[in-house]
Design an enzyme around this catalytic site. Structure first.
Site, PDB file in Angstrom:
ATOM      1  N   GLU A 264      57.524 -28.142 -20.698  1.00 19.69           N
ATOM      2  CA  GLU A 264      57.701 -27.242 -19.559  1.00 19.69           C
ATOM      3  C   GLU A 264      58.741 -27.813 -18.602  1.00 19.69           C
ATOM      4  O   GLU A 264      58.698 -28.999 -18.248  1.00 19.69           O
ATOM      5  CB  GLU A 264      56.366 -27.067 -18.821  1.00 19.69           C
ATOM      6  CG  GLU A 264      56.452 -26.189 -17.586  1.00 19.69           C
ATOM      7  CD  GLU A 264      55.163 -26.165 -16.787  1.00 19.69           C
ATOM      8  OE1 GLU A 264      54.962 -25.196 -16.028  1.00 19.69           O
ATOM      9  OE2 GLU A 264      54.356 -27.104 -16.916  1.00 19.69           O
ATOM     10  N   LYS A 330      56.507 -17.005 -17.161  1.00 20.74           N
ATOM     11  CA  LYS A 330      55.110 -17.313 -16.870  1.00 20.74           C
ATOM     12  C   LYS A 330      54.487 -16.221 -16.003  1.00 20.74           C
ATOM     13  O   LYS A 330      55.052 -15.806 -14.991  1.00 20.74           O
ATOM     14  CB  LYS A 330      55.012 -18.672 -16.168  1.00 20.74           C
ATOM     15  CG  LYS A 330      53.593 -19.184 -15.988  1.00 20.74           C
ATOM     16  CD  LYS A 330      53.599 -20.600 -15.417  1.00 20.74           C
ATOM     17  CE  LYS A 330      52.197 -21.173 -15.327  1.00 20.74           C
ATOM     18  NZ  LYS A 330      52.200 -22.544 -14.761  1.00 20.74           N
ATOM     19  N   CYS A 382      51.620 -23.999 -19.518  1.00 26.54           N
ATOM     20  CA  CYS A 382      50.748 -24.870 -18.734  1.00 26.54           C
ATOM     21  C   CYS A 382      49.388 -24.241 -18.461  1.00 26.54           C
ATOM     22  O   CYS A 382      48.593 -24.004 -19.364  1.00 26.54           O
ATOM     23  CB  CYS A 382      51.461 -25.250 -17.433  1.00 26.54           C
ATOM     24  SG  CYS A 382      50.640 -26.567 -16.501  1.00 26.54           S
TER      25      CYS A 382
END
EC number: 2.3.1.269
Length: 517
Positions: A264, A330, A382
């Site tokens: 990430e 995301k 994440c």
């Protein structure tokens, strides 16, 4: 102090360690048998209590669980937040207290309904109340589904329920088992023990079924790059090119892999600032018949920030162009890390809330799978991997594997990265898909479709994990149905409980007086 007051105080004092031992069921400890012990202790402590005292017992149990189980959050706040110690302790205490409100609500609701009918409490309404409150915790204020009790069962026999009912189904089974144990011991009635017997029979039967089929003809070789870049150096301008060269050099040594994965935000700059670097990396990957997948931050012309995953090289999108590149953005943002709840109120309080990129924009809930080297990949960035329904909705019949990128350097040597890894394992098991996980400092690992780690590299080392992945064909029941079976079970259980209340019936009643304040 009277004897009655002594035992009343003892219940309150026991609630904290009863909750704390539940932390030992999760990674890295994995003492999964302690889960029903912890829950059973809570249910026992709630017997013959007033609604108010039940809420207090539940709150103290929650303080024990979350005070120990999410202690890793303080590492991030205290080390990288730039707050005075007293402010970081206050923020952490507030978070723990907020999360403890859910067990408090469970305790209060547990004795609000069906009092005097322990079978109804322990076997009908109680487990469903627990499940409903878990769902609320996973949704309210953007959601925090961490430490759902089912996660700690990834290595237990109950894990075989995950492809059918998901982690929530495992949690329900745990509460039912715990309730049956309390009902049989406290009220000396063996009949409730039939419930855990039936659950274990179901887990055995589920374990004999192959919901998906591995397809060795689609094997692929992956290289997961763990850069091990210290968080305090990551975004320094002087470290930008050394970091990029580190990842580039490690990639150059692994061009024979089908897919090479960076963590990430591995690129310590905005995507729009590095077009030449990305074009060169794309060209090199394409020339070597490989694909590079990396995390990268981006800012659009309108000022919106996004946390993205980008594929370069051998893919269906053609040569890299910033304006035409296909990205995964995301969706589920991390509170206080990627956006600030109640920002106008909180931003003046501490430097933590004044990070220039602490207000990201969301991507869509459901996005197309990424395509890399001919494989279809469902990504999660994440924190997103903790949201089972979101990950499930992004898996389809063509999905070959799951991908999650993370940077757990924020949490140092705490237990947080281990819990995060365990959650990723559960997603692989639920969905019957292999999972690859690339992180900055660890845990970087490959998980098979049964949720077992088949290969990993040590934390806090610069290293490359090479592994062969076998995609699967087919869909698990959970992939197809999600939580709908649990919704119907909850409705049935609560309806049956209300019917039995109206009939004033029950297999046995608790005739003990309710303990007063």
């Amino acid at each position: 102090m009277t004897k009655k007051s002594f035992f009343s105080l003892g219940r309150l004092l026991l609630a904290v360690p009863a909750g704390a031992i539940a932390t030992l069921t999760f990674a890295p400890y994995n003492y999964w048998l302690l889960a029903p012990v912890s829950i059973a202790l809570l249910l026992w402590l709630l017997q013959a209590q007033t609604v108010k005292r039940s809420g207090l017992i539940g709150f103290l149990w929650g303080l024990g669980l979350f005070g120990t189980g999410i202690s890793w959050v303080h590492v991030s706040i205290d080390t990288f937040g730039g707050m005075p110690k007293i402010a970081s302790v206050f923020l952490m205490s507030s978070l723990i207290s907020y999360l403890a409100l859910y067990p408090a609500a469970f305790g209060a609701l547990f004795n609000r309904f069906n009092r005097g009918r322990p079978f109804h409490q322990l076997m009908l309404s109680g487990p469903v109340i627990w499940l409903l409150l878990d769902w609320v915790r996973g949704w309210a204020l953007t959601g925090f589904p961490w430490l759902w009790m089912g996660y700690g069962q990834i290595d237990s026999p109950l894990a075989s329920l995950a492809p059918i009912l998901g982690v929530e189904g495992i949690t329900l089974a745990l509460v039912l088992i715990s309730g049956a144990l309390v009902a049989s011991v406290v009220y000396r009635n063996w009949k409730p023990l039939m419930v855990p017997v039936l659950i274990m029979a179901l887990t055995w039967a589920a374990n004999t079924v192959s919901w998906v089929v591995p397809d060795p003809t689609k094997n692929l070789d992956v290289a997961l790059i763990q850069g091990n870049v210290p968080q305090e150096l990551k975004w320094l301008p002087s470290e930008r090119w050394p970091t990029l060269m580190k990842y580039t050099d490690l990639t150059r040594e692994n061009w024979d892999a089908d897919i090479i994965v960076w963590p990430e935000a591995a690129i310590p700059a905005l995507e729009a600032h590095l077009p030449t670097f990305l074009q060169n990396l794309d060209s090199a990957a394409r020339n070597n018949n490989s694909t590079v997948i990396t995390g990268v931050l981006d800012q659009k012309e309108d000022g919106q920030y996004f946390n993205n995953i980008l594929t370069l090289g051998k893919n269906a999108y053609g040569p890299y162009q910033y304006d035409k590149a296909t990205r995964y953005s995301k969706h589920h943002l991390l509170p206080f890390g990627e956006f600030v709840p109640f920002g106008d109120l909180l931003r003046p309080i501490a430097p933590l809330f004044n990070l220039p990129m602490s207000s990201f924009s969301r991507g869509d809930l459901v996005q197309p799978n990424l395509e890399a080297s001919g494989y279809s990949i469902a990504p999660a960035l994440c924190y997103e991997v903790a949201f089972s329904e979101q990950v499930r909705k992004n898996v389809n019949i063509d999905t070959d594997l799951l991908l999650t990128l993370s940077n757990d350097a924020w949490f140092g040597t705490s237990i947080g990265p281990f819990q995060h890894m365990e959650i990723a394992q559960m997603r692989a098991l639920e969905l019957g898909k292999p999972l690859i996980r690339s992180t900055n400092t660890g845990i970087t690992a490959v998980v098979d479709h049964t949720g077992q780690i088949i290969k990993q590299i040590p934390q806090f080392e610069t290293a490359v994990l090479r592994a062969t992945i076998t995609p699967t064909e087919g869909l698990t029941p959970y992939t197809t149905l999600g939580s709908w079976p649990l919704y119907f079970y909850s409705l049935w259980s609560l309806t049956l409980s209300m019917i039995l209340i109206r009939r004033r019936s029950g297999r046995f009643r608790d005739t003990r007086p309710v303990e007063t304040e």
